[in-house]
Write a protein that holds these residues in place. Structure first.
Motif, PDB file in Angstrom:
ATOM      1  N   UNK B 172      48.782  30.893  41.223  1.00 43.40           N
ATOM      2  CA  UNK B 172      47.536  30.998  40.451  1.00 43.40           C
ATOM      3  C   UNK B 172      47.499  29.923  39.358  1.00 43.40           C
ATOM      4  N   UNK B 173      46.286  29.597  38.905  1.00 43.50           N
ATOM      5  CA  UNK B 173      46.251  28.629  37.802  1.00 43.50           C
ATOM      6  C   UNK B 173      46.646  29.330  36.511  1.00 43.50           C
ATOM      7  N   UNK B 174      47.051  28.601  35.473  1.00 39.45           N
ATOM      8  CA  UNK B 174      47.604  29.215  34.259  1.00 39.45           C
ATOM      9  C   UNK B 174      46.661  30.222  33.620  1.00 39.45           C
ATOM     10  N   UNK B 175      45.356  29.915  33.716  1.00 38.12           N
ATOM     11  CA  UNK B 175      44.394  30.810  33.073  1.00 38.12           C
ATOM     12  C   UNK B 175      44.443  32.183  33.723  1.00 38.12           C
ATOM     13  N   UNK B 176      44.458  32.184  35.063  1.00 36.25           N
ATOM     14  CA  UNK B 176      44.471  33.447  35.788  1.00 36.25           C
ATOM     15  C   UNK B 176      45.770  34.200  35.522  1.00 36.25           C
ATOM     16  N   UNK B 177      46.852  33.427  35.446  1.00 45.58           N
ATOM     17  CA  UNK B 177      48.143  34.078  35.235  1.00 45.58           C
ATOM     18  C   UNK B 177      48.206  34.703  33.845  1.00 45.58           C
ATOM     19  N   UNK B 178      47.615  33.979  32.891  1.00 49.39           N
ATOM     20  CA  UNK B 178      47.570  34.505  31.529  1.00 49.39           C
ATOM     21  C   UNK B 178      46.794  35.821  31.512  1.00 49.39           C
ATOM     22  N   UNK B 179      45.646  35.811  32.195  1.00 49.66           N
ATOM     23  CA  UNK B 179      44.837  37.032  32.241  1.00 49.66           C
ATOM     24  C   UNK B 179      45.626  38.168  32.859  1.00 49.66           C
ATOM     25  N   UNK B 180      46.426  37.839  33.885  1.00 50.97           N
ATOM     26  CA  UNK B 180      47.233  38.868  34.539  1.00 50.97           C
ATOM     27  C   UNK B 180      48.237  39.464  33.557  1.00 50.97           C
ATOM     28  N   UNK B 181      48.872  38.541  32.810  1.00 46.41           N
ATOM     29  CA  UNK B 181      49.895  39.007  31.856  1.00 46.41           C
ATOM     30  C   UNK B 181      49.266  39.829  30.737  1.00 46.41           C
ATOM     31  N   UNK B 182      48.017  39.502  30.423  1.00 53.45           N
ATOM     32  CA  UNK B 182      47.355  40.255  29.359  1.00 53.45           C
ATOM     33  C   UNK B 182      46.886  41.619  29.852  1.00 53.45           C
TER      34      UNK B 182
END
Lengths: 662, 301
Positions: B172-182
């Motif tokens: 996933x791109x970093x933005x999506x991964x960040x959203x996942x982690x959040x």
């Protein structure tokens, strides 16, 4: 830099070079071949990496020096030869700078010009085919250079197709292109003259009779003369110097005049019979003719002795159209001629002189005396042979009273000698007698062994033909040399094909080949303005010169159009729909700016790309970008959606509008 | 029916973040009635997508974790002797579900893999000379690890050909991964449509019209792979049929009743990659081949 020049290219170039130059071997100065060895050596050195390519300066220097040297050597051979050598020089020196495709183009074009030059020198069918092989070799070189991506098999196929396609065009050009006379004079090669010569020794014609080479062929508009009427007069010899017969100065002068276009005017009488001659190259100006003939279109000029001379030496197979007026009598004689034709050396041949004096003393008419002389040849032990025993210094005496075996010159010479002793003007005539008639091909073949000599005597106010040979060997005159001397005929040439003709199948084959060769000579080599005119008349009716030009242009354009249609096959082309045409217009508009639609790119993707990359004017950009998207949608709907007719019309209008708005 | 497409996609996109294209392809594959193969490294969300898909579409599903000691009976079912009725009784295996989640399919032995063959092609299975029909609709959603991972058996070409699409998820791109982690990931997956609706959608997909020029383009694509030495594995007629179905589904999802070359191009890599590539060869080669193929054939003539 040289990656395009592969090993097989170089091999092909060498093959082209050697075949072409060796085909012109006889015409090319040996210096060229020395130069060729140097250039090719250098070229191979470059190829194997041993030598560096010569610089431009070296090339230029070599070209200038080579040209200067060669011109110095061959300039005396005439303009044509000089020009040809210049081309061959360029062809040779090209080996020094085969560094770009352009150089090979030049090489190929030069080679093709040389093939054309080859056709100037060689005219037989086989050589024509060989010339085609040379041309195809050069084309194959071009093919292998420009279609390197194709397999060799495909290249060969493609080349074959191109050559086949160009043949009808070539034929059309050959048949219908209006012909202009050549602007240069063809060189007379340093070839030995063949056929009859200006002087005759007793053995000369016997020598000629051993050759089965073609002399000329003739065809007749109406009927063929009977075998014993086929006396082809070539020249008259009126001067006897004790050992040979030759032309007196007055005849030489007349020949000079005739070669410069002078024509001896006489009034022709009786029925005209037209006939055509295909002369083999003799490198002389004489033209064999039946008595009395005149040339048409001023090519063969009549002289006072009723023989014909061409204005230029016959250096190629040449066709001449002649007209015979058989009823015209050869009346002309003037004082000089009368004197010259009774002139003999003052002394010599005493036995003959005595015999002639005895004859002169007898009573009786001149005609009777002549008959008596001729009777002597039949009555006594004279024999007709190609290999007469050698004669001593007193030729006539030796022959008439000694050997009594001889060929036509012996008989004719003795006869003329006796006539002159009797005070009757008489001259020796050399030429050809007989010939082989081919009823299927409709032409008469006269070979060198048909060469003959006879006499003409001025009697009853005209020159009359007397052939003493007809008295000693009538079958020579009636049936030809082969039947007259079956054992001696072509005895020196045991392999002569003519001897195999007793086999009917081989004879048939021989006749077929001869006919084909004749047709080739008539219709290809001597296809001239007049033949062209006749052909056009037969196909298209009366056409004048400008009509012919228009006709030619018309036919040429028609052929090109036909070939284009054949190639493009517009009836098989996919017809573009309206939306596709509009799309093409869109592409054209953005061609410079963004480029065309790429292979594999859909219209939607293309419009999206245009939206991103194209430069729009700032005020209209938003509108235009939106229109581009709509354009793609409309196009897709038109092309792929099942639309009703009305919907379709509406969408199409919309598409047009959108295109205007973009 | 099309108004349900958006909610389905949005729910799935919240399950697997940042993978809109792959999610859409997965839905397209199901709508076209094809089996789906998801291939990627472990932990990329393959199983999550598969589960999400089954749940969202309201299908009964069963997940089977494939292992190397697995037997065909573990999937198909087994006949057991019933002492009371004095007869063999067939116990249906996990395959008798509308969706079979074959997790890590390439870990199983070829024997087990091929047990799926008949089921995938004929939608039925034969055991002990009995033939059992599978439920309608029936999908196999398989996930697999790249073949260079240890302990894998590559799927044979015959089985690969039965999967309509193979998709890769990718990182996933970093933005999506960040959203996942959040924790923005949607954990509660609910059913959006039921089976009847799904079957209706599939019918509508079939009714999408394909003009002759689009079919022509499709055939040229397929034909190019056959008459060109660049492609070691030419595409089969089954592939051309599959490609058409997938493209139709794509067109339908995009809101159109007619097929465009764009639709064909959009699904082509997913449909053709695993069929074009050499078995056991580098996986990228199939993708590269389908890329060159798309560039070699022009949609317009």
């Amino acid at each position: 830099m040289e990656t395009f020049l592969k090993r097989h290219h170089l091999l092909l170039i060498l093959l082209c070079y050697f075949t072409t130059t060796f085909s012109l071997f006889a015409q090319i100065h040996w210096l060229i071949f020395v130069l060729a060895l140097l250039c090719i050596g250098w070229r191979l050195g470059i190829y194997f990496g041993r030598l560096a390519a010569p610089s431009v300066m070296v090339n230029r220097l070599a070209a200038i020096l080579g040209a200067a040297l060669l011109m110095g050597v061959v300039f005396s051979q005439g303009l044509f030869s000089a020009m040809m050598h210049l081309i061959v020089l360029g062809y040779t020196l090209k080996f020094l700078e085969l560094s770009a495709r352009r150089d090979i183009n030049v090489f190929i074009c030069t080679g093709l010009v040389l093939v054309a030059v080859f056709y100037v020198f060689e005219t037989s069918i086989l050589m024509a085919l060989w010339g085609m092989v040379l041309a195809v070799l050069h084309l194959a070189l071009a093919m292998s250079l420009y279609s390197a991506h194709l397999s060799q098999h495909r290249q060969a196929k493609y080349l074959g197709r191109l050559v086949l396609v160009s043949l009808p065009l070539a034929l059309l050009l050959f048949l219908l292109l209006p012909r202009l006379p050549p602007m240069w004079k063809l060189p007379l090669q340093n070839q030995a003259k063949t056929g009859l010569s200006d002087t005759v020794n007793p053995g000369d014609i016997a020598e000629l009779s051993r050759s089965s080479e073609l002399a000329f062929r003739a065809s007749f508009a109406a009927e063929v003369p009977a075998p014993n009427e086929r006396y082809w007069r070539v020249m008259t010899l009126d001067q006897y110097q004790g050992n040979q017969w030759s032309q007196s100065q007055s005849i030489k002068n007349a020949i000079d005049v005739a070669q410069r276009g002078g024509h001896f005017n006489i009034e022709m009488q009786g029925v005209m019979q037209a006939y055509e001659l295909i002369l083999e190259p003799s490198y002389q100006t004489w033209v064999p003719s039946l008595a009395v003939s005149q040339g048409r279109a001023n090519r063969a000029n009549l002289m006072a002795n009723y023989t014909l001379r061409n204005e230029i030496p016959i250096g190629q197979r040449t066709m001449l159209r002649l007209q015979q007026f058989a009823d015209t009598k050869m009346h002309y004689i003037d004082l000089t001629m009368a004197r010259q034709n009774t002139l003999l050396p003052n002394t010599g041949n005493e036995q003959t002189r005595a015999w002639a004096a005895q004859l002169a003393a007898q009573s009786g008419s001149t005609q009777q005396k002549i008959n008596q002389v001729l009777q002597r040849f039949t009555g006594e032990r004279f024999s007709y042979t190609l290999k007469p025993p050698p004669l001593g210094p007193q030729q006539i005496d030796d022959f008439l009273f000694g050997t009594q075996a001889g060929f036509c010159v012996h008989y004719a010479g003795s006869f003329v000698y006796i006539m002159r002793l009797l005070g009757i003007p008489a001259r020796m005539v050399t030429g050809y007698q007989g010939g082989e008639w081919d009823p299927e091909g409709g032409f008469l073949t006269v070979r060198q062994y048909d060469a003959h000599a006879w006499a003409e005597v001025y009697l009853d106010g005209r020159w009359q033909r007397f052939d003493p040979t007809a008295f000693v060997a009538p079958e020579r005159v009636e049936q030809g040399l082969e039947l007259a001397l079956p054992n001696e005929f072509l005895a020196d040439d045991p392999l002569s094909l003519l001897k195999l003709r007793s086999n009917p199948m081989l004879n048939q084959l021989y006749l077929a080949m001869a006919q084909f060769d004749y047709l080739w000579a008539v219709w290809v080599l001597n296809y001239d303005n007049q033949k062209q005119f006749e052909l056009i008349k037969r196909w298209f009716g009366e056409v004048d010169f400008f009509g012919q030009i228009w006709l030619f242009i018309g036919l040429f354009v028609a052929t090109i159009v036909f070939m284009l249609l054949w190639h493009l096959k517009p009836w098989q082309r996919v017809r573009l729909s309206v939306e596709d045409k509009l799309l093409l217009r869109l592409q054209k508009r953005f061609k410079a700016n963004v480029g065309e639609r790429q292979q594999g790119e859909t219209v939607t993707d293309y419009c999206l790309r245009l939206r991103e990359e194209a430069d729009f004017s700032p005020q209209l950009a938003a509108q235009q970008r939106a229109n581009l998207l709509k354009f793609a949608q409309c196009y897709n709907a038109l092309k792929y959606a099942p639309l009703r007719e009305q919907q379709r019309q509406e969408t199409l209008d919309q598409l047009r509008q959108l295109l205007r708005g973009i | 029916m099309r108004n349900t497409v958006a909610p389905i996609l949005s729910q799935l996109n919240q399950v697997v973040l940042g993978k809109e294209q792959q999610v859409e392809l997965a839905l397209v594959c199901i709508l076209a009635g094809g089996h789906l193969l998801i291939e990627d490294l472990p932990g990329m969300g393959k199983t999550t997508l598969a589960q999400g898909l089954a749940t969202t579409l309201g299908l009964s599903y069963h997940r089977v974790q494939f292992t190397s000691d697995m037997l065909p009976a573990d999937i198909l079912g087994v006949s057991i002797f019933d002492p009371q009725q004095q007869a063999f009784h067939f116990h249906k295996g996990p395959i008798f579900n509308q969706v079979l989640l074959a997790d890590e399919i390439n870990r199983a032995s070829p024997k087990t893999q091929s047990a799926l063959l008949e089921a995938m092609a004929e939608q039925q299975i034969s055991i002990d000379s009995e033939t059992y029909a599978l439920p309608e609709p029936f999908f196999v959603i398989a996930t697999q690890n790249p073949l260079d991972q240890a302990g894998t058996f590559p799927l044979p070409e015959s089985q690969l050909d039965r999967f309509m699409m193979r998709i890769e998820l990718g990182f996933p791109d970093p933005k999506a991964e960040l959203a996942m982690l959040q924790g923005q990931q949607f954990s509660e997956v609910t059913k959006v449509i039921d089976v009847a609706q799904l079957l209706l959608m599939q019918q509508q997909v079939k009714a999408v019209s394909a003009s002759e020029s689009v079919l022509n383009y499709l055939l040229r694509l397929i034909g190019h792979s056959r008459y060109n030495a660049t492609y070691p594995n030419p595409l089969s007629p089954r592939c051309s049929k599959t490609l058409l179905q997938a493209a139709k589904a794509k067109a339908w999802v995009a809101g159109r009743d007619y097929l465009l070359p764009d639709d064909v191009q959009a699904v082509f890599p997913a449909v053709a990659d695993h069929r074009l590539g050499l078995l056991g060869g580098p996986q990228a080669s199939g993708a590269a081949l389908s890329e060159t193929l798309l560039h070699a054939v022009d949609p317009l003539v």
